[in-house]
Scaffold this motif. Structure first.
Motif, PDB file in Angstrom:
ATOM      1  N   LYS A  14       0.842  -1.213   0.000  1.00 24.08           N
ATOM      2  CA  LYS A  14       0.000   0.000   0.000  1.00 24.08           C
ATOM      3  C   LYS A  14       0.873   1.258   0.000  1.00 24.08           C
ATOM      4  CE  LYS A  14      -3.297   2.565   2.940  1.00 24.08           C
ATOM      5  NZ  LYS A  14      -2.801   3.822   2.467  1.00 24.08           N
ATOM      6  N   ASP A  15       1.922   1.247   0.829  1.00 20.53           N
ATOM      7  CA  ASP A  15       2.810   2.418   0.915  1.00 20.53           C
ATOM      8  C   ASP A  15       3.445   2.725  -0.439  1.00 20.53           C
ATOM      9  OD1 ASP A  15       2.204   2.679   3.568  1.00 20.53           O
ATOM     10  OD2 ASP A  15       4.074   1.791   4.313  1.00 20.53           O
ATOM     11  N   VAL A  16       3.812   1.662  -1.196  1.00 25.93           N
ATOM     12  CA  VAL A  16       4.411   1.887  -2.519  1.00 25.93           C
ATOM     13  C   VAL A  16       3.392   2.556  -3.441  1.00 25.93           C
ATOM     14  CG1 VAL A  16       5.404   0.802  -4.569  1.00 25.93           C
ATOM     15  CG2 VAL A  16       6.013  -0.055  -2.292  1.00 25.93           C
ATOM     16  N   PHE A  17       2.165   2.025  -3.436  1.00 29.51           N
ATOM     17  CA  PHE A  17       1.118   2.649  -4.278  1.00 29.51           C
ATOM     18  C   PHE A  17       0.923   4.113  -3.883  1.00 29.51           C
ATOM     19  CE2 PHE A  17      -0.517  -1.804  -5.055  1.00 29.51           C
ATOM     20  CZ  PHE A  17      -0.275  -1.787  -6.417  1.00 29.51           C
ATOM     21  N   ASP A  18       0.827   4.360  -2.567  1.00 30.86           N
ATOM     22  CA  ASP A  18       0.607   5.733  -2.078  1.00 30.86           C
ATOM     23  C   ASP A  18       1.734   6.649  -2.548  1.00 30.86           C
ATOM     24  OD1 ASP A  18      -1.692   4.870  -0.876  1.00 30.86           O
ATOM     25  OD2 ASP A  18      -0.920   4.929   1.180  1.00 30.86           O
ATOM     26  N   ARG A  33       3.612   6.325  -5.028  1.00 29.55           N
ATOM     27  CA  ARG A  33       3.578   6.523  -6.488  1.00 29.55           C
ATOM     28  C   ARG A  33       2.414   7.420  -6.928  1.00 29.55           C
ATOM     29  NH1 ARG A  33       4.696   0.247  -8.334  1.00 29.55           N
ATOM     30  NH2 ARG A  33       6.947   0.239  -7.967  1.00 29.55           N
ATOM     31  N   GLY A  34       1.641   7.882  -5.944  1.00 33.41           N
ATOM     32  CA  GLY A  34       0.522   8.765  -6.267  1.00 33.41           C
ATOM     33  C   GLY A  34      -0.774   8.017  -6.527  1.00 33.41           C
ATOM     34  N   ASP A  35      -0.736   6.697  -6.379  1.00 37.03           N
ATOM     35  CA  ASP A  35      -1.944   5.879  -6.541  1.00 37.03           C
ATOM     36  C   ASP A  35      -2.503   5.632  -5.136  1.00 37.03           C
ATOM     37  OD1 ASP A  35      -3.903   4.103  -7.267  1.00 37.03           O
ATOM     38  OD2 ASP A  35      -2.543   2.528  -7.966  1.00 37.03           O
ATOM     39  N   LYS A  36      -3.026   6.695  -4.530  1.00 40.55           N
ATOM     40  CA  LYS A  36      -3.428   6.666  -3.113  1.00 40.55           C
ATOM     41  C   LYS A  36      -4.571   5.689  -2.863  1.00 40.55           C
ATOM     42  CE  LYS A  36      -3.364   8.774   1.077  1.00 40.55           C
ATOM     43  NZ  LYS A  36      -2.712   7.773   1.910  1.00 40.55           N
ATOM     44  N   LYS A  37      -4.332   4.788  -1.928  1.00 40.50           N
ATOM     45  CA  LYS A  37      -5.346   3.789  -1.565  1.00 40.50           C
ATOM     46  C   LYS A  37      -6.011   4.195  -0.252  1.00 40.50           C
ATOM     47  CE  LYS A  37      -4.089   0.968  -4.921  1.00 40.50           C
ATOM     48  NZ  LYS A  37      -4.887   0.948  -6.150  1.00 40.50           N
ATOM     49  N   PRO A  38      -7.273   3.787  -0.024  1.00 38.34           N
ATOM     50  CA  PRO A  38      -7.914   4.093   1.256  1.00 38.34           C
ATOM     51  C   PRO A  38      -7.175   3.431   2.417  1.00 38.34           C
ATOM     52  CG  PRO A  38      -9.387   2.845  -0.211  1.00 38.34           C
ATOM     53  CD  PRO A  38      -8.114   3.057  -0.949  1.00 38.34           C
ATOM     54  N   GLU A  39      -7.317   4.001   3.620  1.00 35.91           N
ATOM     55  CA  GLU A  39      -6.626   3.459   4.803  1.00 35.91           C
ATOM     56  C   GLU A  39      -6.939   1.986   5.017  1.00 35.91           C
ATOM     57  OE1 GLU A  39      -4.062   4.534   6.582  1.00 35.91           O
ATOM     58  OE2 GLU A  39      -4.197   6.115   5.067  1.00 35.91           O
ATOM     59  N   THR A  40      -8.165   1.575   4.641  1.00 40.33           N
ATOM     60  CA  THR A  40      -8.595   0.187   4.880  1.00 40.33           C
ATOM     61  C   THR A  40      -8.054  -0.785   3.818  1.00 40.33           C
ATOM     62  OG1 THR A  40     -10.572   0.704   3.605  1.00 40.33           O
ATOM     63  CG2 THR A  40     -10.766   0.833   6.015  1.00 40.33           C
ATOM     64  N   GLU A  94      11.680  -1.824   0.376  1.00 45.43           N
ATOM     65  CA  GLU A  94      10.882  -2.137   1.575  1.00 45.43           C
ATOM     66  C   GLU A  94      10.080  -3.432   1.380  1.00 45.43           C
ATOM     67  OE1 GLU A  94      11.190   0.799   0.225  1.00 45.43           O
ATOM     68  OE2 GLU A  94      12.107   1.973   1.846  1.00 45.43           O
ATOM     69  N   VAL A  95       9.613  -3.674   0.157  1.00 44.15           N
ATOM     70  CA  VAL A  95       8.851  -4.894  -0.130  1.00 44.15           C
ATOM     71  C   VAL A  95       9.814  -6.064  -0.279  1.00 44.15           C
ATOM     72  CG1 VAL A  95       7.276  -6.002  -1.784  1.00 44.15           C
ATOM     73  CG2 VAL A  95       6.982  -3.582  -1.202  1.00 44.15           C
ATOM     74  N   ARG A  96      10.890  -5.850  -1.010  1.00 40.33           N
ATOM     75  CA  ARG A  96      11.864  -6.936  -1.261  1.00 40.33           C
ATOM     76  C   ARG A  96      12.466  -7.443   0.059  1.00 40.33           C
ATOM     77  NH1 ARG A  96      12.959 -11.127  -4.555  1.00 40.33           N
ATOM     78  NH2 ARG A  96      11.951  -9.911  -6.168  1.00 40.33           N
ATOM     79  N   ASN A  97      12.675  -6.533   1.023  1.00 46.25           N
ATOM     80  CA  ASN A  97      13.224  -6.967   2.312  1.00 46.25           C
ATOM     81  C   ASN A  97      12.277  -7.952   2.994  1.00 46.25           C
ATOM     82  OD1 ASN A  97      15.432  -5.386   1.960  1.00 46.25           O
ATOM     83  ND2 ASN A  97      14.654  -3.653   3.179  1.00 46.25           N
ATOM     84  N   ILE A  98      10.979  -7.715   2.872  1.00 38.48           N
ATOM     85  CA  ILE A  98      10.002  -8.643   3.478  1.00 38.48           C
ATOM     86  C   ILE A  98      10.025  -9.970   2.713  1.00 38.48           C
ATOM     87  CG2 ILE A  98       7.551  -9.003   4.040  1.00 38.48           C
ATOM     88  CD1 ILE A  98       7.286  -5.932   4.242  1.00 38.48           C
ATOM     89  N   LEU A  99      10.104  -9.903   1.387  1.00 44.92           N
ATOM     90  CA  LEU A  99      10.163 -11.144   0.587  1.00 44.92           C
ATOM     91  C   LEU A  99      11.398 -11.953   0.966  1.00 44.92           C
ATOM     92  CD1 LEU A  99       9.010  -9.873  -2.956  1.00 44.92           C
ATOM     93  CD2 LEU A  99       7.631 -10.859  -1.124  1.00 44.92           C
TER      94      LEU A  99
END
Ligand SMILES: Cc1cc2nc3c(=O)[nH]c(=O)nc-3n(C[C@H](O)[C@H](O)[C@H](O)COP(=O)(O)O)c2cc1C
Length: 179
Positions: free
Chosen positions: A65-69, A71-78, A136-141
């Motif tokens: 979600k943070d990556v989308f946000d 990139r300007g593709d803001k997602k709702p908090e939920t 940040e995502v790759r570290n979790i993977l």
């Protein structure tokens, strides 16, 4: 209609899951169905990583979600790309394998069908495709155990169904019989 065809015809993506995790033997059956899939030249290079740790799935969904946000593709908090499913199976394969998308997709479909046959909901989750190489995502993977040279093909959310999604009719005109 035989049981196999009935499973194929009734499989539908599920986007509302119960919190309860599926039973371990059910998960193993689904994963084993996944690896029965055909693979190009029988190389069997794609692997399945089943995450059953809710906190880890949530952490991954938040990082996506943070990556989308950002990139300007803001997602709702939920927003939770995996719909809070209790299991997320990540299918990945080596970057050098030019057939990993085909192989991994066959694995995923086998898993969707196996899940359907066990009355377990499933859905392809695609948001890692375009976010997996952000640090940040790759570290979790990496913590999940996905090798550094792997690229994610897709994911399967799995869980007991809380509510069925609307049935989407299939467009029959896509079938062509050529004589
Ligand atoms: C390559 C691919 C990517 C998909 N990505 C998502 C996704 O990220 N999230 C989602 O809810 N569904 C996703 N789906 C599921 C489709 O939305 C779904 O298959 C389609 O709407 C038809 O519905 P059905 O699966 O119930 O027949 C994806 C399916 C495919 C094949």
């Amino acid at each position: 209609m035989n049981e196999t065809l009935n499973t194929i015809m009734t499989r539908r993506s599920c986007r509302q899951y119960q919190n309860e995790c599926i039973k371990e033997d059910e998960l193993i059956t689904i994963l084993e169905a996944g690896i029965q899939a055909p693979s190009a030249m029988n190389q069997q290079l794609c692997e399945a990583f089943a995450i059953i740790n809710k906190d880890l799935i949530d952490e991954l969904a938040k990082a996506i979600k943070d990556v989308f946000d950002e990139r300007g593709d803001k997602k709702p908090e939920t927003y939770h790309c995996a719909y809070h499913a209790p299991v997320l199976v990540i299918v990945s394969g080596p970057e050098y394998d030019s057939r990993r998308v085909e192989d991994g997709s066959c694995m995923l479909e086998n898993m969707f069908l196996a899940a359907t046959s066990l009355n377990i909901g499933s859905c392809w989750i695609n948001q890692l495709r375009d976010t997996q190489n952000v640090d940040e995502v790759r570290n979790i993977l990496t913590r999940i155990g996905i090798p550094a040279n792997h690229q994610v093909v897709g994911c399967a959310a799995l869980g007991y169904i809380s509510s069925q999604s609307t049935i989407k009719e299939k467009k029959k005109e896509r079938i062509h019989i050529v004589k």
